[in-house]
Design a protein around this motif. Structure first.
Motif, mmCIF file in Angstrom:
data_model
loop_
_atom_site.group_PDB
_atom_site.id
_atom_site.type_symbol
_atom_site.label_atom_id
_atom_site.label_comp_id
_atom_site.label_asym_id
_atom_site.label_seq_id
_atom_site.Cartn_x
_atom_site.Cartn_y
_atom_site.Cartn_z
ATOM 1 N N ASN A 1 -12.757 -0.109 -12.700
ATOM 2 C CA ASN A 1 -14.064 -0.568 -12.230
ATOM 3 C C ASN A 1 -14.971 0.579 -11.818
ATOM 4 O OD1 ASN A 1 -13.458 -3.263 -12.666
ATOM 5 N ND2 ASN A 1 -12.726 -3.606 -10.584
ATOM 6 N N CYS A 2 -14.433 1.787 -11.762
ATOM 7 C CA CYS A 2 -15.260 2.939 -11.392
ATOM 8 C C CYS A 2 -16.361 3.188 -12.419
ATOM 9 C CB CYS A 2 -14.378 4.176 -11.236
ATOM 10 S SG CYS A 2 -15.253 5.674 -10.767
ATOM 11 N N ARG B 1 -12.012 7.185 -8.551
ATOM 12 C CA ARG B 1 -11.254 6.210 -7.771
ATOM 13 C C ARG B 1 -9.868 6.094 -8.401
ATOM 14 N NH1 ARG B 1 -13.924 0.486 -7.391
ATOM 15 N NH2 ARG B 1 -15.534 1.576 -6.225
ATOM 16 N N GLY C 1 -10.646 5.626 -14.024
ATOM 17 C CA GLY C 1 -11.332 5.608 -12.737
ATOM 18 C C GLY C 1 -12.020 6.901 -12.393
ATOM 19 N N GLN D 1 -3.318 -4.485 -10.447
ATOM 20 C CA GLN D 1 -4.520 -4.494 -9.621
ATOM 21 C C GLN D 1 -5.026 -3.076 -9.372
ATOM 22 O OE1 GLN D 1 -6.209 -7.225 -8.713
ATOM 23 N NE2 GLN D 1 -7.773 -5.826 -7.931
ATOM 24 N N ALA D 2 -4.109 -2.127 -9.194
ATOM 25 C CA ALA D 2 -4.519 -0.731 -9.017
ATOM 26 C C ALA D 2 -5.220 -0.204 -10.263
ATOM 27 C CB ALA D 2 -3.303 0.132 -8.679
ATOM 28 N N ILE E 1 -6.886 -2.037 -12.457
ATOM 29 C CA ILE E 1 -8.193 -2.708 -12.545
ATOM 30 C C ILE E 1 -9.189 -2.062 -11.591
ATOM 31 C CG2 ILE E 1 -9.388 -4.883 -12.097
ATOM 32 C CD1 ILE E 1 -6.895 -6.336 -13.078
ATOM 33 N N ASP E 2 -8.762 -1.779 -10.360
ATOM 34 C CA ASP E 2 -9.658 -1.133 -9.394
ATOM 35 C C ASP E 2 -10.109 0.235 -9.892
ATOM 36 O OD1 ASP E 2 -9.337 -3.335 -7.806
ATOM 37 O OD2 ASP E 2 -7.810 -2.427 -6.520
ATOM 38 N N ALA E 3 -9.206 0.958 -10.551
ATOM 39 C CA ALA E 3 -9.580 2.281 -11.062
ATOM 40 C C ALA E 3 -10.578 2.163 -12.208
ATOM 41 C CB ALA E 3 -8.333 3.035 -11.516
ATOM 42 N N HIS F 1 0.815 -1.218 0.000
ATOM 43 C CA HIS F 1 0.000 0.000 0.000
ATOM 44 C C HIS F 1 0.847 1.267 0.000
ATOM 45 C CE1 HIS F 1 0.930 -0.401 4.325
ATOM 46 N NE2 HIS F 1 0.773 0.905 4.367
ATOM 47 N N GLY G 1 -14.689 6.529 -4.620
ATOM 48 C CA GLY G 1 -15.621 5.760 -5.425
ATOM 49 C C GLY G 1 -17.072 6.134 -5.225
#
Length: 764
Positions: free
Chosen positions: A530-531, A262, A233, A523-524, A526-528, A201, A566
């Motif tokens: 997904n916004c 995000r 994101g 992964q960062a 992908i998370d962004a 992190h 988010g």
């Protein structure tokens, strides 16, 4: 040279940056960061680092420039590298060195050995027994007892044991203190080691920029570094607040937006701009197909690169020459005798390389050409002659099959080749033409090539390799130019591994990475992304779909804050005033309630996109509605509900009259409509009253005529709603405040006397 936070030498000058501007697209955002350049001894640093960037940013989108508050900037950015970094580590106070730990361990071991020696000595002393009185011989007197010696031995044993016990007690206390000291050192060392270990992190991306100054030192003040990058994101949807003033016929349209992001970094006090455009799109030039006639030729491979210009290797001649001189000087003076002299490959003959690239035998090149590699005109002329000669030889070696009535063999799509007239001599072509039979037209046929499964598999593998190579060639941020001291790589671009590029900056700091950084970065991202799948608020719209064929931008008047959580947050963009036309509409045939309708003009240069709107009249909340897209300077209507201060009553009368002769008689169905309007407002009211009369079908033997309308009315077909009607009319009247008015109309339906309308003759 500066020192990093972890006491590791670094050539990067750290910069403190802030987010100055954010442009949010339909999906994603472009972030602009700025940092002031601090002068070091009147000069800008050679390399600077801007850390703390989000992991999800697109490396290929990073753009860097230098701006100056005094005008044109004299400093330029010559190189940009993207890597990974961690926040500054907190230095551990009095962190022990390895030598101190080793000394503490040695002291503990020495004390433990001393205690073991003392315990061994005590055990030996306990084994020292005082001998008993010796037995006498039979028949003789007993021998005298050595009492003094026995007492002395007993006292010696007791004294030595007590001394060893005291020494052991003291040594044990020293061991306890030494062990505590060692444990304290080990604990501090463990804290220092944990401080150097990177946690997932904590990772952030960083940008390292190499700067170059081309101006005077006096022009370096007031310059700042600007870094722009795209990060996924983020998305937005518009909302509106309409505030109407019924007394002054004015309205204020406040444009707001619901923003969700995000990206991995909070936007605090940024200048915001919203756009309906797509941030990234693929564009490529079309490839024109070709139709080739003639003898089959291999397909030419398309390439996105060109050969280096003639004389590119000559650029390194001076470097190689000076390197040889330096190595020779070192060997002559015997300063370093163990350095092997590197073998520098000879420079290739440029003329031979050019001819080889054109497929021409280099042995036919005259010595004059090989001795003058820079005479490009002569190279070109001679290469054209050799190309014609080589083509003629190939034509003589090939067997041309002539067919008259047999079908030609299967050929590839590109087997038909159109040859340039300059490639074949006229004499050779005429010779071939004379050898052809005149009975039927001749067809050149190339031998058919078998296309087996192995051939197709090899072709597919080749296509995949070409696609992978193309993908690598597009990774501009990973390309590195070979150094001059690398004969095989200099002047060429090579692709570096992404993980090595990311870890390059981390290696400069004394930190430990025990995980796969590429997994964390992916992964960062992908998370962004997904916004964009987060559900829009009620009434929200996709701005890309409603914008149409054009793209528009909306700028915020002030600076705003949007956290990276988010969630959708409402922010104010701009507010503009416009004129409002307040009118009233009533359809008394259906309902006697009078509805307020406000007609506003779009005050923006851009369209008002579809979205929810809260409506206030004279500071009082009225309702929430959804507006459709309004073009620039276009008109929109807002329904404001029922106006209780205007009353409408509709009264009707009916009379049936017989007319005509005895043989041809008609029934006249006379309808009278009277509408009373009472305006109890303190101001004039523009009221639109809509009515509708029956319209017969085209084949019906019925006639409808309007006898009288007071005041005059006009046709109304409801075209603005997209649902046209027949028989519609409307009055537009101005009723003064506190007064009443009357509207009336009379129409007649005429039918044959023996006929009756379906549903009854009375229509009102």
């Amino acid at each position: 040279m500066v020192m990093s936070d972890d006491k590791t030498p670094s050539v990067y000058e750290p910069l403190t940056s802030r987010i100055d501007k954010v442009k949010v697209y339909a999906a994603g955002a472009t972030v602009t960061r700025v940092a002031d350049l601090q002068l070091d001894a009147g000069e800008i640093p050679e390399q600077v680092e801007m850390a703390g960037l989000p992991l999800a940013l697109d490396d290929s989108s990073v753009r860097v420039r230098v701006e100056s508050a005094l005008g044109a900037s004299t400093a330029i950015a010559t190189d940009v590298r993207i890597g990974l970094a961690v926040p500054p580590r907190q230095a551990v106070q009095n962190s022990p060195t390895d030598e101190e730990v080793r000394e503490a361990k040695a002291e503990v071991q020495q004390l433990e050995d001393a205690i073991a020696l003392i315990e061994n000595e005590i055990a030996i002393l306990y084994q020292l027994d005082v001998p008993e009185r010796p037995d006498g011989e039979e028949g003789k007197a007993p021998p005298p007892s050595p009492l003094t010696a026995r007492l002395a031995l007993t006292n010696f044993k007791d004294e030595q044991v007590r001394a060893r016990i005291t020494e052991k007690r003291e040594t044990t206390e020293k061991l306890r203190q030494a062990q505590e000291h060692l444990d304290d050192l080990l604990q501090k060392q463990a804290r220092a080691s944990n401080a150097k270990e990177v946690r997932p992190h904590e990772l952030r991306k960083t940008v390292v920029v190499r700067l170059s100054n081309e101006g005077e030192p006096s022009t370096l003040a007031g310059q700042r570094l600007v870094v722009e990058y795209f990060v996924p994101g983020a998305r937005w949807t518009p909302t509106y607040i309409c505030r109407l003033d019924s007394t002054g016929n004015q309205a204020t349209v406040a444009v707001r937006a619901l923003i969700c992001q995000r990206t991995g970094e909070d936007w605090s006090g940024v200048s915001l701009e919203l756009s309906t455009a797509e941030p990234l799109s693929w564009c490529e030039l079309p490839e024109l197909p070709s139709l080739r006639l003639g003898r089959a030729q291999p397909r030419l491979k398309t390439s996105g690169w060109r050969l280096p210009p003639v004389g590119a290797e000559i650029l390194f001649e001076d470097f190689d020459r000076q390197k040889q001189v330096a190595i020779s000087a070192v060997s002559v003076h015997s300063v370093l005798t163990d350095i092997p002299s590197p073998s520098v490959p000879p420079l290739p003959n440029l003329a031979v390389e050019v001819l080889k690239h054109q497929g021409i035998d280099a042995t036919q090149v005259p010595k004059k050409m090989s001795q003058s590699p820079l005479d490009t005109q002569e190279i070109f002329e001679r290469s054209q002659e050799l190309r014609k000669a080589s083509f003629s030889q190939q034509r003589r070696r090939q067997r041309v099959e002539l067919t008259t009535d047999e079908p030609s063999a299967p050929r590839d799509e590109f087997d038909i080749t159109l040859m340039s007239p300059g490639m074949i001599d006229a004499g050779e072509y005429s010779g071939y033409a004379e050898s052809m039979p005149a009975a039927a037209p001749a067809v050149f046929r190339s031998p058919s090539r078998p296309k087996t499964a192995a051939f197709h598999e090899s072709r597919q593998a080749q296509v995949r390799e070409e696609e992978d190579a193309l993908t690598n060639l597009l990774a501009y941020s990973l390309m590195r130019m070979g150094a001059a001291d690398e004969p095989t790589q200099r002047g060429k671009l090579s692709i570096e591994q992404r993980q090595e590029v990311y870890l390059e900056i981390l290696k400069r700091r004394n930190v430990v990475v025990s995980f796969n950084v590429l997994t964390i970065v992916q992964q960062a991202a992908i998370d962004a992304r997904n916004c964009i799948y987060i559900n829009l608020p009620p009434g929200g719209i996709n701005v890309r779909q409603v914008a149409g064929s054009f793209d528009y931008a909306y700028s915020a008047d002030g600076r705003i804050d949007v956290p990276s959580d988010g969630e959708f947050h409402s922010v104010a963009l701009t507010s503009n005033s416009t004129d409002v036309d307040l009118r009233y509409v009533v359809v008394p045939r259906e309902d006697t309630n009078v509805f307020r309708i406000a007609q506003l003009k779009n005050p923006l240069q851009a369209p008002l996109l579809a979205g929810p709107a809260d409506v206030y009249v004279d500071g009082e909340y009225i309702l929430s509605t959804k507006i459709t897209t309004v073009p620039p300077k276009g008109q929109m209507e807002l329904g404001l509900g029922v106006e209780q201060a205007i009353k409408v009553a509709r009264n009707t009368s009916y009379q049936e009259v017989r007319s005509g002769e005895t043989l041809v008689a008609f029934n006249e169905l006379r309808h009278n409509i009277q509408i009373d309007i009472a305006n109890r407002l303190p101001r004039d009211a523009a009221i639109e009253v809509r009515e509708r009369i029956p319209i017969p079908d085209a084949d019906a033997k019925v006639d409808v005529q309007i006898d009288r309308a007071s005041p005059e009315w006009e046709k109304y077909e409801q075209q603005e709603r997209g649902i046209p009607i027949r028989g519609g009319y409307r009055w537009r009247v101005q009723v003064p405040g506190g007064e009443q008015t009357k509207l009336s109309v009379q129409y007649t339906i005429k039918t044959f006397v023996d006929s009756e309308l379906i549903g009854g003759n009375r229509r009102e």
